[in-house]
Scaffold this motif. Sequence first.
Motif, mmCIF file in Angstrom:
data_model
loop_
_atom_site.group_PDB
_atom_site.id
_atom_site.type_symbol
_atom_site.label_atom_id
_atom_site.label_comp_id
_atom_site.label_asym_id
_atom_site.label_seq_id
_atom_site.Cartn_x
_atom_site.Cartn_y
_atom_site.Cartn_z
ATOM 1 N N ILE A 38 -21.063 79.298 75.484
ATOM 2 C CA ILE A 38 -22.134 80.254 75.185
ATOM 3 C C ILE A 38 -23.480 79.542 75.121
ATOM 4 N N LEU A 39 -23.513 78.386 74.482
ATOM 5 C CA LEU A 39 -24.771 77.631 74.398
ATOM 6 C C LEU A 39 -25.256 77.213 75.781
ATOM 7 N N THR A 40 -24.331 76.803 76.641
ATOM 8 C CA THR A 40 -24.703 76.422 78.006
ATOM 9 C C THR A 40 -25.306 77.611 78.742
ATOM 10 N N ALA A 41 -24.680 78.778 78.602
ATOM 11 C CA ALA A 41 -25.179 79.979 79.277
ATOM 12 C C ALA A 41 -26.526 80.416 78.712
ATOM 13 N N LEU A 42 -26.666 80.397 77.374
ATOM 14 C CA LEU A 42 -27.917 80.832 76.753
ATOM 15 C C LEU A 42 -29.068 79.893 77.111
ATOM 16 N N ARG A 43 -28.802 78.610 77.077
ATOM 17 C CA ARG A 43 -29.866 77.643 77.410
ATOM 18 C C ARG A 43 -30.350 77.862 78.838
ATOM 19 N N TRP A 44 -29.411 78.073 79.765
ATOM 20 C CA TRP A 44 -29.795 78.267 81.162
ATOM 21 C C TRP A 44 -30.539 79.590 81.343
ATOM 22 N N THR A 45 -30.063 80.642 80.656
ATOM 23 C CA THR A 45 -30.671 81.959 80.810
ATOM 24 C C THR A 45 -32.049 82.017 80.169
ATOM 25 N N LEU A 46 -32.184 81.443 78.969
ATOM 26 C CA LEU A 46 -33.430 81.568 78.219
ATOM 27 C C LEU A 46 -34.449 80.493 78.563
ATOM 28 N N ILE A 47 -33.974 79.303 78.901
ATOM 29 C CA ILE A 47 -34.885 78.170 79.090
ATOM 30 C C ILE A 47 -34.808 77.618 80.502
#
Length: 716
Positions: A38-47
């Motif tokens: 989830i952190l990998t996906a959120l970091r890529w999506t948001l940042i």
Amino acid sequence: MRRIGRRDIVAAIVIALVTGAAFTSPPLQRLQGLSLDILTALRWTLIGDRRDPATSPVVVVAIDGETYETPPFKGSPTQTWTREVGRVLGSITEGGAKVIGFDVIFKNSIEQSDIPFGDAPVGARMKGFDRDYLIALRKLSDSGKLVLGEILSNDHPDSPFAAQRLAVKNNVRALNVYTDDDDVIRRMPLSFSIGGKPIPAMAVELASRALALPPETGPSGTMSLSGYAIPSAEPNTLTLNFRGMGRDVPAYSFADLRACIEKGDTDFFRRAFDGKVVLLGTILNFEDRKLTSMHLSGGYDGSPAARCALPTPAGTAQKARNDIAGVFVHATAVRNLIERDAVAELGVPQRTVLAIGFAMVIAFAAGMLAPTGAMLSWLALTAAYTTVAVSAFVHALALPLTEPVLAGLTAIAMMIGYRFVIADREERFLRKSFAFYLAPEVIDSMVASGKMPALGGEMRDITMFFSDLAGFSSIAEKMTPAELVALMNDYLSAMTDIIESHGGYVDKYIGDSVVAMFGAPADDPDHARHAVAAALQCRDRLKELNDSHPAFQGRGLAHRIGLNSGKAVVGNIGSRRRFNYTVMSDTVNLASRLEGANKYYGTVIMASEATVNQSRSAYTWRELDMVKVQGRDEPIRVYEPLTDKNQETEEQGLRAATYARALACWRARDFARAAELFESAAGDDPPSRYFAKRARALAANPPPADWTPVNTLEGK
């Protein structure tokens, strides 16, 4: 907000400890991996990550679909590619590559083929085919720039052909990956025990050769490379950091590089591979595909690198996939090691403490707030914590995400269950026991303070509401007791619902009378306006009941309502053993007198000037008269509400204007003119009929000179 007691505090702590420890326990270890995903996906999506692939210290040479479709490889078994592989490796080395690692395993040789070919097998006819390739491997291995790969396994090991191992002097490293229980690769092994000695894995070997320093293992078992202590949440592993989701690693087509050799462009190899770690591997749609922590948002098979000789094949636009080619797993590990960018995970104790802390905050919120408020608190804390976790993950620190969030959600459920079964049982009993006798606000105060109500009162600005059924005694005499009780219950229920819907509090029922107040116990700055609204709606509701309710039809029930605003003492009034939440003052008495005054004028609702002044802007009013009620020496002006402001009909407006002119003539002693005006509006208007009769009487017998236009009302 509910007050939380000592027992609730203990319950919240216990629930937090249980849920936090449960969600970080070994049986739920998959949640740790899910947090990384989830952190990998959120970091890529948001940042995202805008690093230029050209800055990558590692590149991939891909044996891809283009290679299989390009001569001389098209239609040829891979065992026949070795000569071209040797040529490409030589050019890459001459281009300045630091080290080359094999993520492909040539475990067979064409020279060993037993397939018949004429009077001898293919292998016999191909003797010496791999000679140049083996010589190339030997030269690269002797220079320290080549590492072959193998798969270690007790059951099905996969190793390079024996001649290749001999050529590189057993300079072979393991390509095994670390797969979690859900078949997702999130970490990579750092070393393997071979012959009782720790041997670095492929990625560690390549990174150490690029840095020209061997890996070291400290007393604690932590491996370090060039001064970089590799973080290992799981012993002897590296947690992969897919910052660029694979797009930060350039991928060169093997077919294009072979064509580049034919073209003679040595400068291209220098531009592409100088100072780089090179991984040779396959990029195919259905071979060696790996699920990694990028699988939720999708990863990429590298970034298409510059080409040398062949045109870019059509239809090669990249799309995110939930799996990636295995070579990019190793490439990411090498890049993490060289750039000191591996993900640092918290150990079990730290993750447990965080989960317990999160759950404890939510458990206390669930103990103090209603379920909806607790859920909103959980959502707010989850959003805030996720923001912190993503920010930390940008700096390669993985805080547990799913464990605290799920522990908090479970804590809400457990705390609500605890409250329902244990803590709120007494509160529900208290509310249920007193709901029919006390105002909701009084019960809330009892629950919040944990104390029973006590004697005492306070001065409040309120509006009193008195209503009474007209001529009900004569109607009741014609009814059976059962009919009377049913009728009264329906009537009082309907009136009470209206009063409470406008914020009023029913103080008591006196037979068929309703005594209510607005502005207490709950504060209400618009208490006068709400009281008038309730009175108008009660008037209309009784008409509906008379028309449609079987128990009311044919009885012609009518009621009178009196309204007055002012100061009053409200609170718990009575004896020390028994008391009621009620109200006392002259404001109350005047409202009662106005209710009775309706019978003189034939009106349904009568309000004092104080009520009118506080709600004038909301309604259209008609001044009825100036009266002196029993028990008061000072006369007061009384009014009748007609309708909401600016909603009166033309007929209502004309009648009110005529009534006002007639009242002015009455007060000016022009009784004859007043009688004429009142009579013109007296058709279905009881107040006009009442005044017309009085005006005619005074016109025939004029009053003395000291007469004042004040109507002194006798009785209630």
